[in-house]
Write an enzyme that holds these catalytic residues in place. Sequence first.
Site, mmCIF file in Angstrom:
data_model
loop_
_atom_site.group_PDB
_atom_site.id
_atom_site.type_symbol
_atom_site.label_atom_id
_atom_site.label_comp_id
_atom_site.label_asym_id
_atom_site.label_seq_id
_atom_site.Cartn_x
_atom_site.Cartn_y
_atom_site.Cartn_z
ATOM 1 N N HIS A 121 0.885 -1.339 0.044
ATOM 2 C CA HIS A 121 -0.225 -0.251 -0.433
ATOM 3 C C HIS A 121 0.937 1.211 0.066
ATOM 4 O O HIS A 121 0.335 1.994 0.515
ATOM 5 C CB HIS A 121 -1.211 -0.043 1.496
ATOM 6 C CG HIS A 121 -2.042 -0.914 1.424
ATOM 7 N ND1 HIS A 121 -3.045 -0.881 0.611
ATOM 8 C CD2 HIS A 121 -1.612 -2.177 1.654
ATOM 9 C CE1 HIS A 121 -4.225 -2.144 0.633
ATOM 10 N NE2 HIS A 121 -3.401 -2.559 1.345
ATOM 11 N N ASN B 282 -10.755 -2.841 3.377
ATOM 12 C CA ASN B 282 -10.041 -2.709 1.412
ATOM 13 C C ASN B 282 -11.447 -2.662 0.589
ATOM 14 O O ASN B 282 -12.394 -2.451 1.397
ATOM 15 C CB ASN B 282 -10.006 -4.354 1.502
ATOM 16 C CG ASN B 282 -7.703 -3.993 1.194
ATOM 17 O OD1 ASN B 282 -7.661 -3.234 0.939
ATOM 18 N ND2 ASN B 282 -7.930 -5.451 1.367
ATOM 19 N N TYR C 19 1.039 -4.030 11.835
ATOM 20 C CA TYR C 19 1.279 -2.608 11.463
ATOM 21 C C TYR C 19 2.531 -2.061 12.394
ATOM 22 O O TYR C 19 3.269 -0.839 11.810
ATOM 23 C CB TYR C 19 -0.291 -2.027 11.804
ATOM 24 C CG TYR C 19 -0.767 -2.918 10.814
ATOM 25 C CD1 TYR C 19 -0.743 -3.808 10.259
ATOM 26 C CD2 TYR C 19 -1.406 -1.781 9.277
ATOM 27 C CE1 TYR C 19 -1.954 -4.188 9.294
ATOM 28 C CE2 TYR C 19 -2.475 -2.297 8.091
ATOM 29 C CZ TYR C 19 -2.023 -3.887 8.035
ATOM 30 O OH TYR C 19 -3.190 -4.245 7.112
HETATM 31 FE FE1 HDE Z 1 -2.608 -4.603 5.712
HETATM 32 N N1 HDE Z 1 -0.324 -3.767 5.941
HETATM 33 N N2 HDE Z 1 -1.473 -6.593 6.455
HETATM 34 N N3 HDE Z 1 -4.284 -5.899 4.980
HETATM 35 N N4 HDE Z 1 -2.974 -2.620 5.207
HETATM 36 C C1 HDE Z 1 -0.266 -3.044 6.029
HETATM 37 O O1 HDE Z 1 0.871 -1.133 7.581
HETATM 38 C C2 HDE Z 1 -0.803 -7.470 6.805
HETATM 39 C C3 HDE Z 1 -4.409 -6.292 4.889
HETATM 40 C C4 HDE Z 1 -4.349 -2.897 4.456
HETATM 41 O O2 HDE Z 1 -2.550 3.613 3.884
HETATM 42 C C5 HDE Z 1 1.080 -2.110 6.553
HETATM 43 O O3 HDE Z 1 1.922 0.877 8.003
HETATM 44 C C6 HDE Z 1 -0.575 -7.825 6.947
HETATM 45 C C7 HDE Z 1 -5.880 -7.234 4.519
HETATM 46 C C8 HDE Z 1 -3.812 -1.046 4.552
HETATM 47 O O4 HDE Z 1 -1.610 3.726 5.390
HETATM 48 C C9 HDE Z 1 1.592 -3.155 6.801
HETATM 49 C C10 HDE Z 1 -1.341 -9.189 6.561
HETATM 50 C C11 HDE Z 1 -6.491 -6.315 4.779
HETATM 51 C C12 HDE Z 1 -2.835 -0.953 4.349
HETATM 52 C C13 HDE Z 1 0.678 -4.389 6.643
HETATM 53 C C14 HDE Z 1 -2.376 -7.433 6.105
HETATM 54 C C15 HDE Z 1 -5.302 -5.220 5.325
HETATM 55 C C16 HDE Z 1 -2.118 -1.623 4.683
HETATM 56 C C17 HDE Z 1 2.478 -1.688 5.639
HETATM 57 C C18 HDE Z 1 -1.774 -10.247 6.724
HETATM 58 C C19 HDE Z 1 -8.053 -4.993 4.268
HETATM 59 C C20 HDE Z 1 -2.411 1.015 4.053
HETATM 60 C C21 HDE Z 1 2.703 -0.307 6.655
HETATM 61 C C22 HDE Z 1 -2.338 -10.523 8.058
HETATM 62 C C23 HDE Z 1 -8.764 -5.444 5.737
HETATM 63 C C24 HDE Z 1 -2.526 1.824 5.877
HETATM 64 C C25 HDE Z 1 2.006 0.078 7.355
HETATM 65 C C26 HDE Z 1 -2.193 3.146 5.301
HETATM 66 C C27 HDE Z 1 -0.432 -1.761 4.769
HETATM 67 C C28 HDE Z 1 0.480 -6.005 7.079
HETATM 68 C C29 HDE Z 1 -3.501 -7.975 5.223
HETATM 69 C C30 HDE Z 1 -5.410 -3.370 4.326
HETATM 70 C C31 HDE Z 1 2.973 -4.225 6.506
HETATM 71 C C32 HDE Z 1 0.974 -8.232 8.256
HETATM 72 C C33 HDE Z 1 -6.687 -7.749 4.623
HETATM 73 C C34 HDE Z 1 -5.422 -0.598 3.545
HETATM 74 O O5 HDE Z 1 2.086 -3.757 8.092
#
Ligand code: HDE
Length: 715
Positions: free
Chosen positions: A74, A147, A361
């Site tokens: 993202h 999402n 996060y």
């Molecule tokens: Fe994320 N995700 N994600 N994700 N995600 C990040 O956080 C992660 C997942 C989502 O505009 C990271 O600060 C793991 C689902 C959004 O700043 C990180 C898993 C959904 C955004 C991270 C998921 C999301 C992130 C990257 C699986 C929808 C952007 C840097 C367990 C419900 C937020 C950060 C923004 C961002 C980890 C799966 C949505 C790496 C480990 C499911 C919208 O921490």
Amino acid sequence: MSTARRKASDKNISIGNAKYESISLLTTQQGVQIPENHNSLKAGPRGPTLMEDFILREKLSHFDHERIPERVVHARGASAHGFFKLYKPLSLYTSADFLQDPAIETPVFVRFSTAIGSRGSADTVRDVRGFAVKFYTAQGNYDLVGNNMPVYFIQDAIKFPDLVHALKPEPHQELPQASSAHDTFWDFVSLMPESTHMLMWLMSDRAIPRSYRMMEGFGVHTFRLVNSHGQSCCVKFHWKPRLGLHSMAWDEAQKIAGQDPDFHRRDLWDAIEKGHFPEWELGVQLIEESKEAELGIDLLDATKLIPEEMVPILPIGRMVLNRNPANFFAESEQVAFNPGNLVPGIDFSNDPLLQGRLFSYTDSQLSRLGGPNAQGLPINRPICPVHHFQRGGSHQYTSHKGRVSYEPNTLSAGTEFRVDGSAQGFQSSPDAVAPIKKRHQSPSFDDHFSQATLFWNSQSQVEKDHIVAAFRFDLSNVETTEIRQRMVDNLAHVDMKLATRVGAQLGIHIPDPSAAAGRLGFRDYKKKSLLDEAPSLSMVGRYKPDIRTRKVAVLAADGVDLTSVKRVILELTAVGLTCQVIGPHLGHIRTASGRTLAVDLTFSNTSSVMFDAVLLPGGLGSAEQLCGLGKAVHFALEAYKHGKPICAINEGAHLLSTLGFSMCPQKDSALTVPTPGVVIVDSLKAIDGQISQAFIAAMLPYRHWDRVNLDSVAV
Ligand code: HDE
């Protein structure tokens, strides 16, 4: 300027008796005035440059460090400020303060994003979009980090790094950027049948939204609402856009990626600047914990959704985005969302994907934002008071007073922070925990295909065609035949027709569902879905049409008949559309009556993909010139091919004749509709308002994929 003169001339800031005018001065970060900003300090006019030039060193050093690591996923996004307002108190279900009082406007900051691409990648790639909302509530910050699709690729967080590695550019040559169309992604997902449902969404038009303002949002996981009596129920969150749910054509999305990679970012910014504030309704699906079993869907499995047909969505409030960030870096880049940012009255579920996110996060932000104090940055800071004894750490913004940095203490009213019993503060909802520690997964997660089939069955024919085309595009780019075959064999478990259509162009064998048997991760088990179809999963016909903020291209050249079109433009503008005149050159064109018309854009710096509809005004001179101009002809052809509404007035219809088949107006009739979404008007016969009404009616469905000869019209 001497210090004395500097003080004397300054007005804005007072320190002691001295007054300073900060804007007129260029200073170092220490506040020392810089005499000039174009020459470094040199020994002699031709150098060498001196080490002692602290002004040069400070400037370069700051520049050298002004990038921070981009988000692992993202990375590419855009944000806006706004507010959330509740419709009715939700106290029956939750004690969350911001869900009690409809009079309160809770400030929000929202960041939309793509998931795969780097910071500089294009906005319009095929991808899931992030939809992250930070509510600055009186009880602390609540983040709903969702999402634009209601399900996810995987069921357990431990698979996330593998998923992302497979999806990101391949490590040996760092290719391709922001695209799923490559071997490693399809290798991974074809071995991960649980991803099939999400793949259906990813290959659908949801993955190429027309605008951030026109997409839905989902919390994805099941969460819990907890009321003041400690009673909890399961909840799924949904955002519904006021402007409806619209997508691009794939061909269009690819072209925009080249012509305006910032398309979504610009669209959001421009809409807010113009006062067209984007709006969403927040809705909840509430499920009593005791009723979970009746649904036959495991609420902890993030690859499953609860169709609205089974549990309706209760609208609870609306969110309006009405202010652009003042500084992209300080706000959009430094904002730190975290699904673990909860307020009393909302709680997690045991969804193993969500549980992993609760760690990830904070951990990710430690390196991205450089330490444990990122919550102190202005964009992340809660609006309510904060009391804790955490001290130190990189970039500590607060100068904590006093000698005490521990609790309990007697030296600084050390017990004042204790809350009373279980009535106050954040109370985790009590939950029975199964006692056996094991690395395993519930058998209720085993059904990997029934909802993928439900999704497929619920699509309209056009949506199905687009899904097939998307699979073909992506899989045609996969070099390894075995991966293409494996993926199509998996699709045979969703629907044999889908698999056959996708496979037809891939140079592989006929899809064979039995080929997957025995493969790692594959369980030959498909639950009978309680529904055969769920219309709510289709994008078609779900929203009341709302054409506001759409963009109309008015194609014109010298000799344009302004009288017949001027009124139409005014009427379209009055209902919230933006009309822009596209001409052969910038400046002005001459109208048929000898006046001038200002041109906004030319055929050299824009194209039909930037617009939602096309208006072709009358005037023989203009029509003849445009018919002889290749780019104007292409404009009309492309808009036709992308199913866009087109309205031609009088001779404006000549350009349509270049489409290669008859588009003649009918004699004695003011309006002719030769094919869906194309309106030809005789302005002399049309009564007041008739032209714009007919054009607006053509705009309501947004696209006309059912028009004749769509494929035979060459673009
Ligand atoms: Fe994320 N995700 N994600 N994700 N995600 C990040 O956080 C992660 C997942 C989502 O505009 C990271 O600060 C793991 C689902 C959004 O700043 C990180 C898993 C959904 C955004 C991270 C998921 C999301 C992130 C990257 C699986 C929808 C952007 C840097 C367990 C419900 C937020 C950060 C923004 C961002 C980890 C799966 C949505 C790496 C480990 C499911 C919208 O921490």
